[in-house]
Design a protein around this motif. Structure first.
Motif, PDB file in Angstrom:
ATOM      1  N   MET A 182       0.840  -1.086  -0.032  1.00  0.00           N
ATOM      2  CA  MET A 182       0.184  -0.112  -0.036  1.00  0.00           C
ATOM      3  C   MET A 182       0.794   1.294  -0.138  1.00  0.00           C
ATOM      4  O   MET A 182       1.746   1.370   0.876  1.00  0.00           O
ATOM      5  CB  MET A 182      -0.975  -0.055   1.211  1.00  0.00           C
ATOM      6  N   THR A 183       0.718   2.189  -0.890  1.00  0.00           N
ATOM      7  CA  THR A 183       1.546   3.301  -0.734  1.00  0.00           C
ATOM      8  C   THR A 183       1.151   4.419   0.215  1.00  0.00           C
ATOM      9  O   THR A 183      -0.048   4.366   0.654  1.00  0.00           O
ATOM     10  CB  THR A 183       1.250   4.209  -2.294  1.00  0.00           C
ATOM     11  N   THR A 184       1.983   5.248   0.337  1.00  0.00           N
ATOM     12  CA  THR A 184       1.561   6.247   1.461  1.00  0.00           C
ATOM     13  C   THR A 184       0.232   7.015   1.319  1.00  0.00           C
ATOM     14  O   THR A 184      -0.650   7.229   2.237  1.00  0.00           O
ATOM     15  CB  THR A 184       2.760   7.224   1.504  1.00  0.00           C
ATOM     16  N   ASP A 185       0.252   7.271   0.092  1.00  0.00           N
ATOM     17  CA  ASP A 185      -1.299   8.054  -0.293  1.00  0.00           C
ATOM     18  C   ASP A 185      -2.487   7.174   0.110  1.00  0.00           C
ATOM     19  O   ASP A 185      -3.315   7.639   0.454  1.00  0.00           O
ATOM     20  CB  ASP A 185      -1.115   8.557  -1.591  1.00  0.00           C
ATOM     21  N   GLN A 186      -2.265   5.820  -0.446  1.00  0.00           N
ATOM     22  CA  GLN A 186      -3.381   5.035  -0.150  1.00  0.00           C
ATOM     23  C   GLN A 186      -3.628   4.827   1.376  1.00  0.00           C
ATOM     24  O   GLN A 186      -4.870   4.821   1.600  1.00  0.00           O
ATOM     25  CB  GLN A 186      -2.990   3.640  -0.765  1.00  0.00           C
ATOM     26  N   GLU A 187      -2.571   4.778   1.952  1.00  0.00           N
ATOM     27  CA  GLU A 187      -2.523   4.521   3.398  1.00  0.00           C
ATOM     28  C   GLU A 187      -3.328   5.724   4.223  1.00  0.00           C
ATOM     29  O   GLU A 187      -4.142   5.480   4.997  1.00  0.00           O
ATOM     30  CB  GLU A 187      -1.209   4.376   4.238  1.00  0.00           C
ATOM     31  N   ALA A 188      -2.910   6.979   3.746  1.00  0.00           N
ATOM     32  CA  ALA A 188      -3.793   8.147   4.149  1.00  0.00           C
ATOM     33  C   ALA A 188      -5.002   8.448   3.784  1.00  0.00           C
ATOM     34  O   ALA A 188      -5.744   8.653   4.648  1.00  0.00           O
ATOM     35  CB  ALA A 188      -2.902   9.407   3.735  1.00  0.00           C
ATOM     36  N   SER A 189      -5.398   7.792   2.620  1.00  0.00           N
ATOM     37  CA  SER A 189      -6.833   8.097   2.270  1.00  0.00           C
ATOM     38  C   SER A 189      -7.430   6.746   3.224  1.00  0.00           C
ATOM     39  O   SER A 189      -8.917   7.269   3.537  1.00  0.00           O
ATOM     40  CB  SER A 189      -6.949   7.549   0.764  1.00  0.00           C
ATOM     41  N   ILE A 190      -7.248   5.577   3.334  1.00  0.00           N
ATOM     42  CA  ILE A 190      -7.902   4.648   4.269  1.00  0.00           C
ATOM     43  C   ILE A 190      -8.067   5.305   5.694  1.00  0.00           C
ATOM     44  O   ILE A 190      -9.005   5.041   6.065  1.00  0.00           O
ATOM     45  CB  ILE A 190      -7.287   3.192   3.847  1.00  0.00           C
ATOM     46  N   ILE A 191      -6.942   5.760   6.037  1.00  0.00           N
ATOM     47  CA  ILE A 191      -7.210   6.196   7.479  1.00  0.00           C
ATOM     48  C   ILE A 191      -7.977   7.448   7.527  1.00  0.00           C
ATOM     49  O   ILE A 191      -8.857   7.295   8.388  1.00  0.00           O
ATOM     50  CB  ILE A 191      -5.657   6.509   8.014  1.00  0.00           C
ATOM     51  N   ASN A 192      -8.076   8.302   6.673  1.00  0.00           N
ATOM     52  CA  ASN A 192      -9.078   9.290   6.744  1.00  0.00           C
ATOM     53  C   ASN A 192     -10.703   8.844   6.310  1.00  0.00           C
ATOM     54  O   ASN A 192     -11.350   9.151   7.035  1.00  0.00           O
ATOM     55  CB  ASN A 192      -8.870  10.399   5.557  1.00  0.00           C
ATOM     56  N   GLN A 193     -10.760   7.678   5.743  1.00  0.00           N
ATOM     57  CA  GLN A 193     -11.965   7.095   5.604  1.00  0.00           C
ATOM     58  C   GLN A 193     -12.450   6.391   6.802  1.00  0.00           C
ATOM     59  O   GLN A 193     -13.695   6.520   7.117  1.00  0.00           O
ATOM     60  CB  GLN A 193     -12.014   6.168   4.475  1.00  0.00           C
ATOM     61  N   ILE A 194     -11.226   5.631   7.626  1.00  0.00           N
ATOM     62  CA  ILE A 194     -11.687   5.073   8.529  1.00  0.00           C
ATOM     63  C   ILE A 194     -12.249   5.899   9.888  1.00  0.00           C
ATOM     64  O   ILE A 194     -13.056   5.787  10.525  1.00  0.00           O
ATOM     65  CB  ILE A 194     -10.622   4.089   9.038  1.00  0.00           C
ATOM     66  N   ILE A 195     -11.389   7.060  10.006  1.00  0.00           N
ATOM     67  CA  ILE A 195     -11.504   7.813  10.978  1.00  0.00           C
ATOM     68  C   ILE A 195     -13.114   8.680  10.700  1.00  0.00           C
ATOM     69  O   ILE A 195     -13.808   9.193  11.693  1.00  0.00           O
ATOM     70  CB  ILE A 195     -10.445   9.116  10.974  1.00  0.00           C
ATOM     71  N   GLY A 196     -13.315   8.800   9.278  1.00  0.00           N
ATOM     72  CA  GLY A 196     -14.777   9.316   9.019  1.00  0.00           C
ATOM     73  C   GLY A 196     -15.799   8.456   9.266  1.00  0.00           C
ATOM     74  O   GLY A 196     -17.054   8.789   8.829  1.00  0.00           O
ATOM     75  N   GLU A 253       4.294   9.112  11.572  1.00  0.00           N
ATOM     76  CA  GLU A 253       5.722   8.967  11.669  1.00  0.00           C
ATOM     77  C   GLU A 253       6.777   8.001  11.172  1.00  0.00           C
ATOM     78  O   GLU A 253       7.940   8.025  10.994  1.00  0.00           O
ATOM     79  CB  GLU A 253       6.172   9.409  13.261  1.00  0.00           C
ATOM     80  N   SER A 254       5.970   7.067  11.334  1.00  0.00           N
ATOM     81  CA  SER A 254       6.660   5.605  10.625  1.00  0.00           C
ATOM     82  C   SER A 254       5.368   5.211   9.535  1.00  0.00           C
ATOM     83  O   SER A 254       4.505   5.597   9.604  1.00  0.00           O
ATOM     84  CB  SER A 254       6.710   4.640  11.592  1.00  0.00           C
ATOM     85  N   TYR A 304      13.586 -11.843   8.439  1.00  0.00           N
ATOM     86  CA  TYR A 304      13.734 -12.664   7.110  1.00  0.00           C
ATOM     87  C   TYR A 304      12.592 -12.876   6.169  1.00  0.00           C
ATOM     88  O   TYR A 304      12.658 -12.920   4.914  1.00  0.00           O
ATOM     89  CB  TYR A 304      14.330 -13.919   7.420  1.00  0.00           C
ATOM     90  N   PHE A 305      11.458 -13.081   6.999  1.00  0.00           N
ATOM     91  CA  PHE A 305      10.074 -13.084   6.041  1.00  0.00           C
ATOM     92  C   PHE A 305       9.590 -11.867   5.634  1.00  0.00           C
ATOM     93  O   PHE A 305       8.706 -12.025   4.581  1.00  0.00           O
ATOM     94  CB  PHE A 305       9.319 -14.129   6.876  1.00  0.00           C
ATOM     95  N   GLU A 306       9.470 -11.158   6.453  1.00  0.00           N
ATOM     96  CA  GLU A 306       8.638  -9.794   6.149  1.00  0.00           C
ATOM     97  C   GLU A 306       9.740  -8.583   5.533  1.00  0.00           C
ATOM     98  O   GLU A 306       9.487  -7.652   4.994  1.00  0.00           O
ATOM     99  CB  GLU A 306       8.056  -9.317   7.233  1.00  0.00           C
ATOM    100  N   GLU A 307      10.927  -8.892   5.698  1.00  0.00           N
ATOM    101  CA  GLU A 307      12.202  -8.320   4.962  1.00  0.00           C
ATOM    102  C   GLU A 307      12.139  -6.831   5.486  1.00  0.00           C
ATOM    103  O   GLU A 307      12.255  -5.839   4.545  1.00  0.00           O
ATOM    104  CB  GLU A 307      12.090  -8.213   3.452  1.00  0.00           C
ATOM    105  N   LEU A 308      11.695  -6.638   6.786  1.00  0.00           N
ATOM    106  CA  LEU A 308      11.848  -5.241   7.239  1.00  0.00           C
ATOM    107  C   LEU A 308      13.429  -4.764   7.354  1.00  0.00           C
ATOM    108  O   LEU A 308      13.888  -5.717   7.933  1.00  0.00           O
ATOM    109  CB  LEU A 308      11.012  -5.157   8.582  1.00  0.00           C
ATOM    110  N   SER A 309      13.622  -3.585   7.482  1.00  0.00           N
ATOM    111  CA  SER A 309      14.711  -2.940   7.879  1.00  0.00           C
ATOM    112  C   SER A 309      15.008  -2.955   9.397  1.00  0.00           C
ATOM    113  O   SER A 309      14.142  -3.031  10.098  1.00  0.00           O
ATOM    114  CB  SER A 309      15.033  -1.679   7.345  1.00  0.00           C
ATOM    115  N   LEU A 310      16.525  -3.072   9.906  1.00  0.00           N
ATOM    116  CA  LEU A 310      16.639  -2.761  11.276  1.00  0.00           C
ATOM    117  C   LEU A 310      15.831  -1.799  11.900  1.00  0.00           C
ATOM    118  O   LEU A 310      15.628  -1.977  13.008  1.00  0.00           O
ATOM    119  CB  LEU A 310      18.093  -2.990  11.533  1.00  0.00           C
ATOM    120  N   GLU A 311      15.990  -0.683  11.146  1.00  0.00           N
ATOM    121  CA  GLU A 311      15.271   0.435  11.699  1.00  0.00           C
ATOM    122  C   GLU A 311      13.830   0.332  12.060  1.00  0.00           C
ATOM    123  O   GLU A 311      13.367   0.680  12.764  1.00  0.00           O
ATOM    124  CB  GLU A 311      15.640   1.718  10.891  1.00  0.00           C
ATOM    125  N   GLU A 312      13.257  -0.199  10.829  1.00  0.00           N
ATOM    126  CA  GLU A 312      11.690  -0.626  11.034  1.00  0.00           C
ATOM    127  C   GLU A 312      11.581  -1.358  12.323  1.00  0.00           C
ATOM    128  O   GLU A 312      10.735  -1.206  13.356  1.00  0.00           O
ATOM    129  CB  GLU A 312      11.008  -1.057   9.755  1.00  0.00           C
TER     130      GLU A 312
END
Length: 196
Positions: free
Chosen positions: A1-15, A67-68, A144-152
């Motif tokens: 999911m792109t950041t724009d899609q995430e923001a859109s879904i979050i706004n819809q849910i909050i609404g 922020e993340s 290893y399975f989700e391939e997240l970075s150490l920072e994430e």
């Protein structure tokens, strides 16, 4: 999911759009359940914690500041919900002791695993992951399975990235010990002889 899609879904849910929340649940439900089963080692508890996680996400979504990544935040909610369940049950999992296990032996195990059938290899790894502590299993799954970075991962588990790296390295050694115990000794010996 792109950041724009995430923001859109979050706004819809909050609404108040419950359909948008069900889309979010569909995207992340398998991952949340996988992380919960890795930590809790119990299917019913993992299902319960998965539901609790999404309830917490729904209630806390208006406070999500972006922020993340949304996925990182969801992993963190799932992780903390699992920790709460473990504390509630006052559980402890046995840890596998780290022997003086050399990098060469770990690489030998990697080569031995390559020789197994794909399905058998995956099952062996999954079985051994289940024997690790909740923390070790969780970290290895994210890395290893989700391939997240150490920072994430450090954001999810509230640890410094270097500490996460050390913990993943130790968890990998523990996993290697378990894999060594599971694999046929003659398979390992033949690979060790080939590398000598």
């Amino acid at each position: 999911m792109t950041t724009d899609q995430e923001a859109s879904i979050i706004n819809q849910i909050i609404g108040g759009d419950t359909q948008a929340f069900s889309v979010l649940v569909d995207v992340y439900k398998d991952l949340v359940f996988t992380l919960a089963i890795r930590m809790l080692k119990n299917r019913e508890e993992a299902e319960e914690v998965s539901q609790d996680t999404f309830i917490k996400i729904y209630k806390a979504l208006p406070k999500f500041k972006g922020e993340s990544k949304l996925s990182t935040w969801i992993y963190k909610v799932a992780y903390n919900t699992c920790l709460d369940q473990i504390k509630k049950n006052n559980r402890r999992y046995d840890e596998v002791a780290i022997d003086s296990f050399s990098e060469n032996q770990i690489k030998t195990l990697d080569n031995a695993l390559d020789a197994l059938e794909e399905k058998e290899q995956q099952q062996t790894i999954q079985d051994c992951l289940q024997q690790l502590t909740s923390k070790d299993s969780f970290l290895l799954t994210l890395f290893y399975f989700e391939e997240l970075s150490l920072e994430e991962i450090s954001q999810i588990v509230n640890m410094e990235a270097n500490t996460v790296k050390v913990n993943i390295h130790r968890a990998r050694k523990r996993l290697a010990i378990l894999l060594k115990q599971r694999l046929e000794p003659e398979t390992i010996q033949s690979y060790e002889r080939a590398r000598s």
